[in-house]
Design a protein around this motif. Structure first.
Motif: not given
Ligand code: UFG
Length: 327
Positions: A165-170, A223-224, A253-254, A294-295
């Motif tokens: 199980r993973s969370v990919s944080l962009r 940019r964010d 993540v922004g 869009d976070p």
């Protein structure tokens, strides 16, 4: 509330990895850092926590993961320079994709099945809409973004194959320094806007703004900019979400707010107390006019809110770190 967890942090001697490792410790978790110090800095990690190991060394990673029970891995170890990735794609596939394969093998071998992965807004390439939601097609335009997209895809398959199980944080544009830990951004060579503007103030040699003819209000790219401490908080929340049984997901993540390069120049000048010397140069190949997150999904799923969205405050934290290092 989660119990204390033990986390392996790969790339924990780098900018974002070291700050996240610090915040994991502050949140009451235990941390072991794996870093080969090829791009990270020894002084970012307490010696007793550091294992100097290359991410491609599956055997060593397995040994470390098997030596004591680990609850999860945070995977930061990767190359991050877009320009370098265009020149040497093989380096990026070997280190970023090959490194992930090596780590995921070691995790499977030792039964560790929770992962927070450092992904990037670069997976979207030149998106058609702004702000960008996670539903935007994955269409990277450089090998760096491609390598991160490949790992995200691999994680989708591993979720099914091995219950990983993973969370990919962009991440959007991570920046600033972390006040509590005193850690900050230190790349060699430096390619990121804010440290380059601070260097220009320090040396008096003008920075170059890459293009002022974009279809934006002042002609420079938008940019964010996300403060690294807010980014670190997102990592701790992502970890706790996984430990609570959360499903595999990718999250932007922004802050949701965009700033132009000119606005950053202005804020950096205010933070330093003198104007940033700069020239206008040609556009840099591969730059999108606007990349803003869009976070909403991050906010609703993890209860995250950015705390520092003021550009001048972000630039001040970076300037404080820069001047301390320059002494
Ligand atoms: N810029 C300049 N002059 C410089 C450096 C940058 O004008 O000397 C401009 C760029 O053209 C861009 C903005 O400042 O418009 C920000 O550039 P950075 O190089 O600081 O960051 P990027 O937006 O190119 O890339 C960052 C991360 C990547 C990530 C991307 C996702 O570095 O890893 O955000 O949005 F993929």
């Amino acid at each position: 509330m989660n119990k204390m967890a033990r986390i392996l942090v790969t790339g924990g001697a780098g900018y974002i990895g070291s700050i996240c490792a610090y915040h994991l410790l502050q949140a009451g978790h235990d941390v072991v850092v794996v870093d080969d110090l090829s791009r990270g800095h020894r002084h970012n990690v307490a010696p007793e926590r550091l294992r100097q190991v290359n991410i491609l060394d599956t055997g060593k990673l397995t040994e470390i993961l098997a030596a004591q029970p680990f609850d999860a891995v945070m995977h930061f170890a990767a190359y991050i320079a877009v320009g370098e990735s265009v020149e040497s794609p093989e380096l990026y596939f070997a280190n970023n994709v090959g490194g992930a394969v090596s780590l995921f093998r070691a995790m499977r071998e030792s039964g560790v099945s929770r992962l927070v992965f450092s992904s990037t807004a670069a997976v979207y390439g030149h998106p058609s809409r702004s702000p960008i939601t996670e539903a935007e097609p994955i269409a990277p335009v450089n090998p760096y973004g491609e390598s991160k997209a490949a790992v995200e895809r691999m994680l989708g398959w591993l979720d099914r194959a091995s219950n990983l199980r993973s969370v990919s944080l962009r991440y959007f544009n991570a920046c600033g320094a972390d006040a509590d830990s005193g850690l900050g951004e230190q790349h060699d060579p430096e390619t990121h806007l804010i440290p380059l503007l601070l260097r220009a103030v320090h040396t008096g040699k003008p920075a170059t703004l890459f293009g002022d003819d974009y279809p934006t209000a002042d002609g420079t790219c938008i940019r964010d900019y996300i403060h690294v401490t807010d980014l670190a908080r997102a990592h701790v929340l992502a970890l706790e979400y996984l430990l609570d049984g959360g499903a595999t997901v990718s999250l932007n993540v922004g802050t949701g707010r965009g700033h132009s390069v000119r606005e950053v120049v202005e804020a950096a000048g205010e933070a330093c107390g003198r104007p940033v010397p700069y020239n206008i140069g040609p556009r840099r190949a591969g730059d999108s006019p606007e990349l803003v997150a869009d976070p909403a999904r991050l906010k609703s799923l993890l209860g995250w809110q950015p705390r520092c969205t003021d550009l001048r405050e972000i630039a001040s934290s970076a300037w404080e770190f820069f001047t301390r290092r320059a002494k």
